[in-house]
Design an enzyme around this catalytic site. Sequence first.
Site, PDB file in Angstrom:
ATOM      1  N   ASN A 201     -10.384  -3.081  -6.645  1.00 54.93           N
ATOM      2  CA  ASN A 201      -9.494  -2.185  -7.401  1.00 54.93           C
ATOM      3  C   ASN A 201      -9.977  -1.881  -8.821  1.00 54.93           C
ATOM      4  O   ASN A 201      -9.519  -0.924  -9.443  1.00 54.93           O
ATOM      5  CB  ASN A 201      -8.051  -2.721  -7.439  1.00 54.93           C
TER       6      ASN A 201
ATOM      7  N   ASP B 224       0.824  -1.214   0.000  1.00 53.50           N
ATOM      8  CA  ASP B 224       0.000   0.000   0.000  1.00 53.50           C
ATOM      9  C   ASP B 224       0.859   1.265   0.000  1.00 53.50           C
ATOM     10  O   ASP B 224       1.952   1.280   0.574  1.00 53.50           O
ATOM     11  CB  ASP B 224      -0.894  -0.021   1.252  1.00 53.50           C
TER      12      ASP B 224
END
Length: 246
Positions: A74, A26
């Site tokens: 996503n 991340d």
Amino acid sequence: MALFKKKEVNSIEDIILPEHVGIIMDGNGRWAKKRGLPRSAGHSAGANNFRKIIRYCSDIGIKYLTMYAFSTENWRRPEDEVSALMKLFKQYLEEALRDFKDDSIKLRFIGDTTAFREDIQELMKEAVEGSKDRDGMVLNLAMNYGGRDEIVRAAKVISERVLKGEISPEEINEQMISDSIYTAGQPDPDLIIRPSGEYRTSNFLLWQSAYSEYVIMDKLWPDFSKDDMNFALLEYAKRNRRFGGV
Ligand code: FPP
């Protein structure tokens, strides 16, 4: 369970390593923003770091490594960002296949890979097939992966068995679910690392992480170094894992 080999713990040589590590990659977007670059540049830097860290984990003897590359959520990102990620996945897969003969890493995919483009799916299949007989680190790439989706799929598989009369509902147990998820046959992750300072699981290995140790680090993924990896491993070794006992 004592995870120290010696009393003084300063280096990863002094500790018992986790067998299975998961990493939530991340912070690519923030890394790019800080530099005034497009988000895709952050993913590109993140992909290079992925190459470095998987190699390091394999070198130090981690047996299973699960990397969160693309979640079921996503797809909601802007089209240009999704297509930049697809390009990076393709590049990595082509490169992995090219360098395959010198490698010991066994590549696996967890997630619904049928959602990817045909050419990417083909490369994934080749990579899995070509590496399946290796005895090195198992690298699970989580692609179009969601922990909830994985549990729903397991529920469907088990329901089918009930409908066929193979098992009764009373016979359903935890092992059956573990055997019906993508990581079937693999140990649960001992350690999950989340760089970028966020305190969330983000739908990663929900079932498998029931007793995982979390290490959250204030580093964006492209900056996450081998030293940071060592820090997380040493931090893990300090934890007293009780698995619900005393
Ligand atoms: C989350 O950071 C990261 C992703 C959604 C993509 C992760 C993918 C890579 C690191 C590339 C992997 C490449 C290969 C070859 C497997 P973010 O973009 O959400 O960061 P932010 O929270 O700072 O916006």
